[in-house]
Structures are given as structure tokens and as C-alpha cells.
Design a protein around this motif. Structure first.
Motif, PDB file in Angstrom:
ATOM      1  N   PRO A 167      13.621  15.891 -72.120  1.00 16.17           N
ATOM      2  CA  PRO A 167      13.109  14.783 -72.937  1.00 16.17           C
ATOM      3  C   PRO A 167      12.351  15.295 -74.159  1.00 16.17           C
ATOM      4  O   PRO A 167      11.780  16.381 -74.130  1.00 16.17           O
ATOM      5  N   SER A 168      12.358  14.481 -75.209  1.00  8.59           N
ATOM      6  CA  SER A 168      11.551  14.849 -76.375  1.00  8.59           C
ATOM      7  C   SER A 168      10.083  14.749 -75.974  1.00  8.59           C
ATOM      8  O   SER A 168       9.721  14.047 -75.024  1.00  8.59           O
ATOM      9  N   PHE A 169       9.226  15.457 -76.685  1.00 13.04           N
ATOM     10  CA  PHE A 169       7.815  15.568 -76.296  1.00 13.04           C
ATOM     11  C   PHE A 169       7.127  14.201 -76.198  1.00 13.04           C
ATOM     12  O   PHE A 169       6.280  13.986 -75.338  1.00 13.04           O
ATOM     13  N   SER A 170       7.517  13.299 -77.093  1.00 10.53           N
ATOM     14  CA  SER A 170       6.893  11.964 -77.107  1.00 10.53           C
ATOM     15  C   SER A 170       7.016  11.281 -75.756  1.00 10.53           C
ATOM     16  O   SER A 170       6.179  10.473 -75.377  1.00 10.53           O
ATOM     17  N   LYS A 171       8.089  11.599 -75.055  1.00  5.73           N
ATOM     18  CA  LYS A 171       8.390  10.859 -73.824  1.00  5.73           C
ATOM     19  C   LYS A 171       7.561  11.326 -72.626  1.00  5.73           C
ATOM     20  O   LYS A 171       7.641  10.749 -71.553  1.00  5.73           O
ATOM     21  N   PHE A 172       6.741  12.366 -72.855  1.00  6.24           N
ATOM     22  CA  PHE A 172       5.828  12.820 -71.801  1.00  6.24           C
ATOM     23  C   PHE A 172       4.464  12.134 -71.943  1.00  6.24           C
ATOM     24  O   PHE A 172       3.533  12.460 -71.215  1.00  6.24           O
ATOM     25  N   GLY A 225      11.543  17.875 -80.879  1.00  2.05           N
ATOM     26  CA  GLY A 225      11.994  18.929 -79.974  1.00  2.05           C
ATOM     27  C   GLY A 225      11.837  18.473 -78.537  1.00  2.05           C
ATOM     28  O   GLY A 225      11.433  17.328 -78.274  1.00  2.05           O
ATOM     29  N   TYR A 226      12.150  19.377 -77.619  1.00  2.00           N
ATOM     30  CA  TYR A 226      12.251  18.988 -76.211  1.00  2.00           C
ATOM     31  C   TYR A 226      11.568  20.001 -75.299  1.00  2.00           C
ATOM     32  O   TYR A 226      11.509  21.187 -75.620  1.00  2.00           O
ATOM     33  N   LEU A 227      11.146  19.510 -74.151  1.00  2.00           N
ATOM     34  CA  LEU A 227      10.742  20.420 -73.084  1.00  2.00           C
ATOM     35  C   LEU A 227      11.774  20.273 -71.968  1.00  2.00           C
ATOM     36  O   LEU A 227      11.985  19.157 -71.454  1.00  2.00           O
ATOM     37  N   PRO A 269      22.437  19.664 -80.805  1.00  2.00           N
ATOM     38  CA  PRO A 269      21.903  20.938 -80.291  1.00  2.00           C
ATOM     39  C   PRO A 269      21.610  20.860 -78.793  1.00  2.00           C
ATOM     40  O   PRO A 269      22.000  21.750 -78.024  1.00  2.00           O
ATOM     41  N   LYS A 270      20.951  19.774 -78.363  1.00  2.00           N
ATOM     42  CA  LYS A 270      20.628  19.650 -76.935  1.00  2.00           C
ATOM     43  C   LYS A 270      21.904  19.489 -76.093  1.00  2.00           C
ATOM     44  O   LYS A 270      22.047  20.103 -75.036  1.00  2.00           O
ATOM     45  N   GLY A 271      22.818  18.654 -76.580  1.00  2.00           N
ATOM     46  CA  GLY A 271      24.059  18.400 -75.846  1.00  2.00           C
ATOM     47  C   GLY A 271      24.864  19.677 -75.655  1.00  2.00           C
ATOM     48  O   GLY A 271      25.348  19.981 -74.550  1.00  2.00           O
ATOM     49  N   HIS A 324      20.557  13.665 -70.085  1.00  2.00           N
ATOM     50  CA  HIS A 324      19.899  13.570 -71.398  1.00  2.00           C
ATOM     51  C   HIS A 324      20.450  12.378 -72.171  1.00  2.00           C
ATOM     52  O   HIS A 324      21.428  11.755 -71.744  1.00  2.00           O
ATOM     53  N   VAL A 325      19.821  12.078 -73.316  1.00  2.00           N
ATOM     54  CA  VAL A 325      20.138  10.808 -73.993  1.00  2.00           C
ATOM     55  C   VAL A 325      20.987  10.963 -75.253  1.00  2.00           C
ATOM     56  O   VAL A 325      21.450   9.962 -75.803  1.00  2.00           O
ATOM     57  N   VAL A 326      21.155  12.219 -75.711  1.00  2.00           N
ATOM     58  CA  VAL A 326      21.885  12.374 -76.972  1.00  2.00           C
ATOM     59  C   VAL A 326      23.362  12.677 -76.719  1.00  2.00           C
ATOM     60  O   VAL A 326      23.797  12.820 -75.577  1.00  2.00           O
ATOM     61  N   SER A 327      24.122  12.775 -77.816  1.00  2.00           N
ATOM     62  CA  SER A 327      25.557  13.051 -77.697  1.00  2.00           C
ATOM     63  C   SER A 327      25.784  14.508 -77.308  1.00  2.00           C
ATOM     64  O   SER A 327      24.912  15.353 -77.507  1.00  2.00           O
ATOM     65  N   ASP A 374      14.738  23.056 -79.517  1.00  2.00           N
ATOM     66  CA  ASP A 374      14.590  22.406 -80.832  1.00  2.00           C
ATOM     67  C   ASP A 374      15.571  21.272 -81.029  1.00  2.00           C
ATOM     68  O   ASP A 374      16.673  21.301 -80.476  1.00  2.00           O
ATOM     69  N   ASN A 375      15.198  20.310 -81.856  1.00  2.00           N
ATOM     70  CA  ASN A 375      16.229  19.597 -82.590  1.00  2.00           C
ATOM     71  C   ASN A 375      15.983  19.976 -84.046  1.00  2.00           C
ATOM     72  O   ASN A 375      16.692  20.818 -84.569  1.00  2.00           O
ATOM     73  N   GLY A 376      14.942  19.417 -84.654  1.00  2.00           N
ATOM     74  CA  GLY A 376      14.674  19.810 -86.033  1.00  2.00           C
ATOM     75  C   GLY A 376      13.641  18.899 -86.652  1.00  2.00           C
ATOM     76  O   GLY A 376      12.926  18.182 -85.942  1.00  2.00           O
ATOM     77  N   PHE A 401       9.596  -0.044 -88.136  1.00  2.00           N
ATOM     78  CA  PHE A 401      10.256   1.225 -87.824  1.00  2.00           C
ATOM     79  C   PHE A 401      10.335   1.446 -86.326  1.00  2.00           C
ATOM     80  O   PHE A 401       9.331   1.294 -85.631  1.00  2.00           O
ATOM     81  N   ARG A 402      11.498   1.853 -85.864  1.00  2.00           N
ATOM     82  CA  ARG A 402      11.599   2.228 -84.447  1.00  2.00           C
ATOM     83  C   ARG A 402      10.888   3.570 -84.250  1.00  2.00           C
ATOM     84  O   ARG A 402      11.050   4.501 -85.042  1.00  2.00           O
ATOM     85  N   ILE A 403      10.105   3.637 -83.165  1.00  2.00           N
ATOM     86  CA  ILE A 403       9.507   4.926 -82.791  1.00  2.00           C
ATOM     87  C   ILE A 403       9.783   5.209 -81.316  1.00  2.00           C
ATOM     88  O   ILE A 403      10.042   4.300 -80.535  1.00  2.00           O
ATOM     89  N   LYS A 448      17.600   6.402 -69.225  1.00  2.00           N
ATOM     90  CA  LYS A 448      17.142   6.229 -70.596  1.00  2.00           C
ATOM     91  C   LYS A 448      15.803   6.942 -70.753  1.00  2.00           C
ATOM     92  O   LYS A 448      15.006   6.978 -69.807  1.00  2.00           O
ATOM     93  N   ASP A 449      15.517   7.387 -71.917  1.00  2.00           N
ATOM     94  CA  ASP A 449      14.233   7.935 -72.333  1.00  2.00           C
ATOM     95  C   ASP A 449      13.252   8.277 -71.215  1.00  2.00           C
ATOM     96  O   ASP A 449      13.486   9.149 -70.393  1.00  2.00           O
ATOM     97  N   ASN A 450      12.145   7.559 -71.145  1.00  2.00           N
ATOM     98  CA  ASN A 450      11.033   7.918 -70.258  1.00  2.00           C
ATOM     99  C   ASN A 450      11.398   7.843 -68.779  1.00  2.00           C
ATOM    100  O   ASN A 450      10.788   8.518 -67.955  1.00  2.00           O
TER     101      ASN A 450
HETATM  102  C1  SIN Z   1      16.480  12.875 -78.359  1.00  2.00           C
HETATM  103  O1  SIN Z   1      16.772  13.609 -79.309  1.00  2.00           O
HETATM  104  O2  SIN Z   1      16.449  13.227 -77.184  1.00  2.00           O
HETATM  105  C2  SIN Z   1      16.172  11.425 -78.646  1.00  2.00           C
HETATM  106  C3  SIN Z   1      15.124  11.305 -79.653  1.00  2.00           C
HETATM  107  C4  SIN Z   1      14.729   9.855 -79.880  1.00  2.00           C
HETATM  108  O3  SIN Z   1      14.463   9.111 -78.926  1.00  2.00           O
HETATM  109  O4  SIN Z   1      14.640   9.483 -81.051  1.00  2.00           O
END
Ligand code: SIN
Length: 368
Positions: free
Chosen positions: A123-128, A269-271, A73-75, A66-69, A178-180, A202-204, A105-107
Motif C-alpha cells: 500500500p502507499s504510505f497514506s494508507k497506513f 511510494g509504498y511499503l 512499477p509496483k505491478g 495491490h490496486v494498480v495495473s 517507489d512510484n515517483g 480534489f481526490r486524495i 481496495k486501498d486501506n
Molecule cells: C497506488 O499507487 O497504489 C495507488 C495510489 C493512489 O491511491 O492514488
């Protein structure tokens, strides 16, 4: 280093795990794990090689990327899952968690999951977006009334349909984590009215919905991996970003921003997913262990998400007060209403079945 880690984990498991495995023994094992971690620092290459060939390996190795610390919550939930699955499986499954984009990384992780190069990710939903664009329903701004509504959607028919779409793509969908809710930050201009975002970069995450959301307020969205956001903000490649307080705190984004506006405008949030090849290899009893460990980790994750976002926001506020370098902006109900009006108009752009689908959006809104 990886070999040494595996060796020490395997040694500890075969020495201390057996069929009547108890929590007490597991705690004892964790203490031993720390001792072994110390020992491995001095363990020579010859000893490592001998141990590596002495047949002490677990039956299955499960890498969770995963990508977070770790301190998110996910870590934390990933570590919880590691402990519970190792415990439930009596050490037959060796779970190795790799946080902070150490592996992928991400995707990129979804491709790795399909190839079984890594066995789990969240991964967060966006990454699908490229494989199951319907999951970006979770990116629609101001869609969820509150956390209860969100969980009713995830635990109900919409959640089941979304998991089904992922399964059809050859990936095992395990659970929603969840994250939030997200906040907005900038180093350029305080974000009070939607017009303040105009012209700001803005970064997305890689999401068409998030792209449309920022276009709706005249801003300039830039897709960027999570691991590059801090340096992007620091170097002024981007002016601002949106994320949860937990991610803003643990990745220190607040240090390189001047304004943080509490908007709770979108959800992150994440799947949690698993490689199908790995899942199919597991005998039925170990599959049951995975399901049980995941159920417990999900309950824990939901609790942690709330707790960590609250406590880490308190730390950001403390930093703002002490340093005077960050202004935290709380909006009135009317000001929030203006953001809602400005960004919610994007929903019809995602009515096509090729994106999210009107039915799914309406079903989500109508979920009680
Ligand atoms: C994550 O919480 O997994 C990362 C979210 C992001 O890319 O902003």
C-alpha cells in the motif's frame, strides 16, 4: 476459476520443478505455464477435481494484492517477485499476484494482512494512516530534494524507525518501493498559481497530510479509493486529482481531465508488507528466499519507477498533442516556488508525536 488457476500452477510446478532448479528450466516452465493456461480453458470440471486432489500443491500459497495495473512499477515488480520467489524456493511457495483492486481496495488490505486473508501487499504510505500515521511523512509536499535524498531517507535511520513502527503493529515490513513524484490535474481550471486550486474538489488518498495540503490552497479535498478515481473524474464528482504520471497513464485519468500541471510537488511510494502469521510459518530457508527475492525486486522496482514514469509521460504528451483535449502545463521555477511556499506551511501541523513528529521531519530534512 481460482481453483483452475491453482491447479494449473501446481501441475506445472510439480512436473517441472525440482531441487536443481535453473533459470533455463524456469523459462521453460513459463512457456509451459502459457500452454497450461490455454489447456485450462478446455479442462473439464472432472479433470480439475482429480488434479486438485492429487497432492500436487505447493507447500505455501502467497497471495499478493495491490490496486494498480500490471503495467506500473509496483505491478511489474510484484510479477518479478513472483517469478524470483517461485524460482528461489524451487516451487515450494506459490505466489499469486492480484492487481487492480481485484482482491482488496486501498486501506482494506491492511486489515486483510493482519488476518492473514492475504499474505502480501504494497500500500502507499497514506494508507497506513490509521495504524502508523508517521508513514504519512512521505506525503509532506516538497519534502524530498530529489530521488537520491528520498532513497537515503528510506535506506537510513528514518526508514528503519518507520519499519519498526509497522512491525510493532504485528505486520512484517519488508521494503520500500517507489512510484515517483506526483503531478496535479483538473478539468475545471488550469493550475498555474496556488490560487487556481481554490474551490476545486480534489481526490486524495486517506491522508491527513494530503487533506491539509489542499486546504492550504483553499481547495476541497475528498478521500476516495483509487479504483473510483476515474469514474469520479468522469462524472464530475471531483474536479481534479494528484498522482504520478504512471498512475495517470495506466488508469487513463488524462482522458477525463483538461489540464495537467507538472509540479512534482509530492512523492508517492509504498511499503511492501507481509502477514506475520504467514512469515512465522515459513522455515528459515524460505524466509531467506523471501528476503533475497524482495531485495532483487526492490532494485528492479526502483529502476522501473523512473523508466515507466518517463515513458508513460511521453505517451500522455503524445495523446495531448494528437487529441488537443489535454493541456500540459510546465511551470517556471518561480511558479513552483509559489506552490512550495503555499503548501509547505503545513509542516508544523504534523510536529506532534501523535501524527508524524518534529524530530522525524527534521531528521528527514537533514538526511544527506
Ligand atoms: C497506488 O499507487 O497504489 C495507488 C495510489 C493512489 O491511491 O492514488
Amino acid at each position: 476459476m481460482a481453483t483452475k488457476r491453482l491447479v494449473s500452477k501446481n501441475v506445472e510446478k510439480k512436473l517441472f520443478l525440482h531441487n536443481t532448479y535453473t533459470s533455463f528450466q524456469y523459462n521453460f516452465l513459463k512457456t509451459k505455464k502459457q500452454e497450461l493456461n490455454m489447456k485450462r480453458l478446455v479442462m473439464g470440471a472432472v479433470a480439475a477435481a482429480v488434479l486438485a486432489t492429487s497432492g500436487l500443491a505447493a507447500d505455501y500459497t502467497l497471495k499478493f494484492s495491490h490496486v494498480v495495473s500490471d503495467n506500473t512499477p509496483k505491478g511489474k515488480a510484484a510479477r518479478f517477485f513472483e517469478q524470483r520467489l517461485e524460482e528461489l524456493s524451487g516451487g515450494k511457495i506459490d505466489v499469486q499476484v492480484y492487481p487492480s483492486s481485484q482482491l482488496y481496495k486501498d486501506n482494506a488490505v491492511l486489515k486483510a494482512i493482519r488476518l492473514d486473508s492475504v499474505q502480501m501487499a504494497a500500500p502507499s504510505f497514506s494508507k497506513f494512516g490509521k495504524i502508523v500515521p508517521q508513514l504519512s511523512i512521505f506525503d509532506l509536499p516538497f519534502l524530498f530534494r530529489d530521488t537520491n535524498h528520498l532513497h537515503a531517507v528510506q535506506d537510513g535511520t528514518v526508514g528503519e524507525k518507520l519499519k519498526g513502527l509497522v512491525t510493532k503493529k504485528g505486520i512484517v515490513a519488508l521494503s520500500f518501493w517507489d512510484n515517483g513524484f506526483k503531478q496535479l490535474s483538473s478539468s475545471k481550471k488550469a493550475l498555474i498559481a496556488p490560487s487556481d486550486a481554490k474551490g476545486q474538489k480534489f481526490r486524495i488518498m486517506s491522508s491527513k497530510v494530503l487533506e491539509a495540503q489542499f486546504h492550504a490552497v483553499g481547495a476541497n479535498p475528498q478521500m476516495m479509493p483509487f479504483s473510483e478515481v476515474y469514474s469520479g473524474l468522469q462524472q464530475g464528482v471531483i474536479d481534479g486529482q494528484e498522482n504520478t504520471n504512471s498512475n495517470i497513464f495506466t488508469k487513463k485519468f488524462y482522458e477525463v481531465q483538461k489540464y495537467l500541471t507538472v509540479t512534482n510537488h509530492g512523492y508517492l511510494g509504498y511499503l511492501v508488507v507481509m502477514s506475520k502469521k504467514f512469515w512465522n510459518k515459513l522455515p528459515a530457508d524460505l524466509q531467506a528466499n523471501v528476503k533475497q527475492a524482495m531485495k532483487e525486486a526492490t532494485d528492479e522496482e526502483r529502476r522501473l519507477a523512473q523508466e515507466l514514469n518517463d515513458s508513460q509521460f511521453a505517451k500522455i504528451k503524445e495523446y495531448a498533442a494528437k487529441s488537443g483535449k489535454l493541456e500540459i502545463i510546465n511551470l517556471s521555477a518561480d511558479q513552483i516556488g509559489a506552490w512550495r511556499t503555499a503548501v509547505s506551511k503545513i509542516y508544523p501541523e504534523f510536529y506532534s508525536k501523535k501524527t508524524i513528529g518534529e524530530d522525524l521531519i527534521k531528521e528527514t530534512i537533514n538526511t544527506k
